[in-house]
Design an enzyme around this catalytic site. Structure first.
Site, short mmCIF file in Angstrom:
data_model
loop_
_atom_site.label_atom_id
_atom_site.label_comp_id
_atom_site.label_asym_id
_atom_site.label_seq_id
_atom_site.Cartn_x
_atom_site.Cartn_y
_atom_site.Cartn_z
N GLU A 172 1.98 0.57 5.44
CA GLU A 172 1.11 -0.18 6.30
C GLU A 172 1.21 -1.79 6.10
O GLU A 172 -0.03 -2.18 5.67
CB GLU A 172 -0.32 0.37 6.33
CG GLU A 172 -0.36 1.81 6.95
CD GLU A 172 -1.69 2.18 7.23
OE1 GLU A 172 -2.55 1.70 7.04
OE2 GLU A 172 -1.74 3.47 7.56
N GLU A 360 1.78 9.53 8.08
CA GLU A 360 0.65 9.80 8.06
C GLU A 360 -0.10 10.16 9.03
O GLU A 360 0.18 9.60 10.33
CB GLU A 360 -0.31 8.62 7.22
CG GLU A 360 -0.11 8.53 5.98
CD GLU A 360 -0.88 7.21 5.16
OE1 GLU A 360 -2.02 7.06 5.95
OE2 GLU A 360 -0.60 6.55 4.10
#
Ligand code: PNW
Length: 454
Positions: A172, A360
């Site tokens: 991320e 995720e």
């Protein structure tokens, strides 16, 4: 029978990699053991007022000591794969310089135990725990940090290369850049100006690209390299041609300084124009490095970002959620299962990506223990069932999604939200460290066992 035929429509292909994900600072604890150095999250979590309830990752799930027990949980679930991250400061306590063998040994023990259990390790090299000594020298604002990251990545894969076949450089990029360095709600807690942030962002994608090259140079042939980004999950408000086209345009523009520059090797004109004199300084060589070919793209998918067609010069506009829009226990986690259809579809179509992982997806819940001892997280089951149904829709249309990693195996340190926002399918009692599978663990085990979602 008709019932079987209906079920068949919900199937995932053979070999689909069912996994679960965690990250070093969120689960390991043992922050002063094994020669580990301090990271920006050690510093930040100990600063008063930065984390809810004053929580820190000092102990977390004590995964550093309990990983064998947790691998048993993974086996009980039938997990095929486990995504973990290496703590940079366990390998290089001072960010650069002398490596720490005890740190290497921990990840060797972990990956050996996973392989012994028949579980494929997926390794993230940077899940936000930057060595504090590097932050003291400017962190990602300093161009040298990109080089330090690549050196650490190359060294680490040279040690784990015979065990780990899939690496993600960073987790991320967008979140740690923006939440950590623009909003100041995550470590290192900075609120940089637009120009400084753009330059920092450039160093981050450069660090990613340099690490891709360092991994290739230090890992055995056949090692697969990718990234685990959480792109702005542009989702058409209505699935008609004009709004789908708008979502496609929006995906490139909203992710211009992350996935788009990584895949295309250039910043979009709109991005550079919007920044004007705040645009980052870079060379053509930088862009070549940033766009070093990857073997797969990993995307973390949580909340949708609804997009509609518009007659403005960009051709799209965002449709932000109204106050009444439903969300999970984390207020930012607005519910939009189709995001798990559109993100991999747009990634594969825009850039002809042939291998995609959902690195995720999951949700927080209040997760209280009922009088009978069970944890009825029916909200999490609802969330997973709906998102997985949309993922199955993508896979059934031929979108090349190879696996799915549920966030998370265990309740863990949820950054600035501390331990209150539980994301695990396994409940962790933070006083006793006792693990208890929730209803969602039984749900996920059944999805894995049958490779289909009802
Ligand atoms: C991701 N948001 O973080 C991270 O990769 C995990 O470490 C984290 O625990 C998980 O998702 C759940 O939050 C995010 O505000 C943090 O949109 C914040 C946001 C999204 C993802």
């Amino acid at each position: 029978t008709p019932a079987e035929r209906v079920a068949g429509h919900r199937s995932f292909p053979p070999g689909f990699l069912w996994g679960s994900a965690t990250a070093s600072y969120q689960v390991e604890g043992a922050v002063h053991e094994g020669g580990r150095g301090l990271s920006i999250w050690d510093t930040f979590s100990h600063m008063p007022g930065k984390v809810d309830n004053g929580d820190t990752g000092d102990v977390a799930d004590d995964f550093y000591h309990r990983y064998r027990e947790d691998i048993q949980l993974m086996k009980n679930l039938g997990l095929k794969s486990f995504r973990f991250s290496v703590a940079w400061t366990r390998i290089f306590p001072n960010g650069t310089g002398a490596p720490n063998q005890q740190g290497v040994d921990f990840y060797l023990r972990l990956t050996d135990a996973l392989l012994e259990a028949g579980i494929q390790p997926f390794c993230t090299l940077y899940h936000w725990d930057l060595p504090q000594v590097l932050q003291d020298r400017g962190g990602w604002e300093n161009h040298d940090t990109a080089k330090a990251f690549a050196d650490y990545a190359g060294y680490t894969v040279s040690k784990l290369g015979d065990r780990v076949k899939h690496y993600m450089t960073m987790n991320e990029l967008r979140t740690f850049v923006e939440v950590g360095n623009q909003e100041g709600r995550h470590a290192p807690g900075l609120k940089l100006s637009r120009g400084r942030l753009a330059q920092l962002t450039h160093h981050v994608v450069l660090g990613h690209g340099m690490a891709v090259q360092a991994i290739r140079a230090n890992a055995p042939a056949g090692t697969k390299v990718g990234v685990a980004e959480n792109p702005v999950a542009t989702t058409p408000v209505i699935e008609s041609q004009e709004h789908i086209e708008a979502a496609r345009k929006a995906f490139r523009e909203e992710n211009a300084m992350y996935l788009t520059v990584i895949k295309e090797g250039r910043y979009t004109e709109q991005y550079l124009k919007r920044l004007g004199s705040d645009a980052p300084k870079f060379t053509a060589e930088d862009l070549r490095i940033i766009s070093s070919p990857m073997d797969f793209v990993g995307t973390n998918v949580y909340q949708p970002a609804y997009v509609r067609a518009d007659a403005n010069e960009r051709g799209y506009a965002m449709a932000p959620p109204p106050a009444s829009y439903p969300h999970m226990y984390s207020p930012w986690l607005t519910i939009g299962p189709e995001a798990l259809y559109w993100v991999p579809k747009l990634v594969s179509e825009l850039w002809d990506v042939r291998e995609i992982y959902i690195t995720e997806n999951g949700t927080s819940s209040t997760d209280t223990i009922a009088a009978d001892g069970h944890i009825y997280d029916t909200d999490r089951v609802m969330f997973l069932r709906n998102y997985l149904t949309q993922l199955q829709r993508a896979v059934s249309e031929g979108v090349p999604v190879r696996g799915y990693f549920l966030w998370s195996l265990l309740d863990n340190f949820e950054w600035a939200d501390g331990y209150d926002k539980r994301f695990g399918i396994t409940y962790v009692d933070l006083h006793t460290q006792k693990r208890t599978p929730k209803l969602s663990a039984k749900f996920y085990a059944e999805v894995i066992r049958t490779s289909r979602v009802a």
